[in-house]
Design a protein around this motif. Sequence first.
Motif, PDB file in Angstrom:
ATOM      1  N   ILE A   1      33.639  26.846  34.596  1.00  0.00           N
ATOM      2  CA  ILE A   1      33.695  27.861  33.543  1.00  0.00           C
ATOM      3  C   ILE A   1      32.304  28.448  33.323  1.00  0.00           C
ATOM      4  N   LEU A   2      31.337  27.588  33.070  1.00  0.00           N
ATOM      5  CA  LEU A   2      29.951  27.997  32.827  1.00  0.00           C
ATOM      6  C   LEU A   2      29.002  26.961  33.383  1.00  0.00           C
ATOM      7  N   ASN A   3      27.777  27.392  33.664  1.00  0.00           N
ATOM      8  CA  ASN A   3      26.735  26.463  34.079  1.00  0.00           C
ATOM      9  C   ASN A   3      25.379  27.022  33.682  1.00  0.00           C
ATOM     10  N   TYR A   4      24.416  26.142  33.618  1.00  0.00           N
ATOM     11  CA  TYR A   4      23.033  26.556  33.402  1.00  0.00           C
ATOM     12  C   TYR A   4      22.118  25.449  33.912  1.00  0.00           C
ATOM     13  N   PRO A   5      21.133  25.796  34.723  1.00  0.00           N
ATOM     14  CA  PRO A   5      20.884  27.121  35.286  1.00  0.00           C
ATOM     15  C   PRO A   5      21.921  27.472  36.342  1.00  0.00           C
ATOM     16  N   ASP A   6      21.881  28.706  36.768  1.00  0.00           N
ATOM     17  CA  ASP A   6      22.887  29.259  37.672  1.00  0.00           C
ATOM     18  C   ASP A   6      22.556  28.974  39.146  1.00  0.00           C
ATOM     19  N   ARG A   7      21.829  27.908  39.414  1.00  0.00           N
ATOM     20  CA  ARG A   7      21.444  27.589  40.786  1.00  0.00           C
ATOM     21  C   ARG A   7      21.348  26.071  40.934  1.00  0.00           C
ATOM     22  N   HIS A   8      21.418  25.636  42.181  1.00  0.00           N
ATOM     23  CA  HIS A   8      21.212  24.220  42.464  1.00  0.00           C
ATOM     24  C   HIS A   8      19.711  23.952  42.551  1.00  0.00           C
TER      25      HIS A   8
END
Length: 86
Positions: A35-42
Amino acid sequence: MSLSISKKQLSGLLQDFYLLTEMKIVVFDEQFNEILNYPDRHCELCKIVRENPERLACCNSSDQRAFEECKQSGNPVIYHCHAGLI
């Protein structure tokens, strides 16, 4: 008890969590869709590990085990992946 929060509010909460812990956080629905994540990178290590198809399969397996644990317990899960990361 039901919790009602907008995606905008939740996004702000994820950013604040990251600022405090420097840990990426990801929220999934009941079907394990992100649904959502932060930060938007691995992180750099995850990016390198995921370039190898065998290691990527290990990542996916770790995620699946955590999903199943969450589903069975009915509680949020913070887990260590196959590489030992949280």
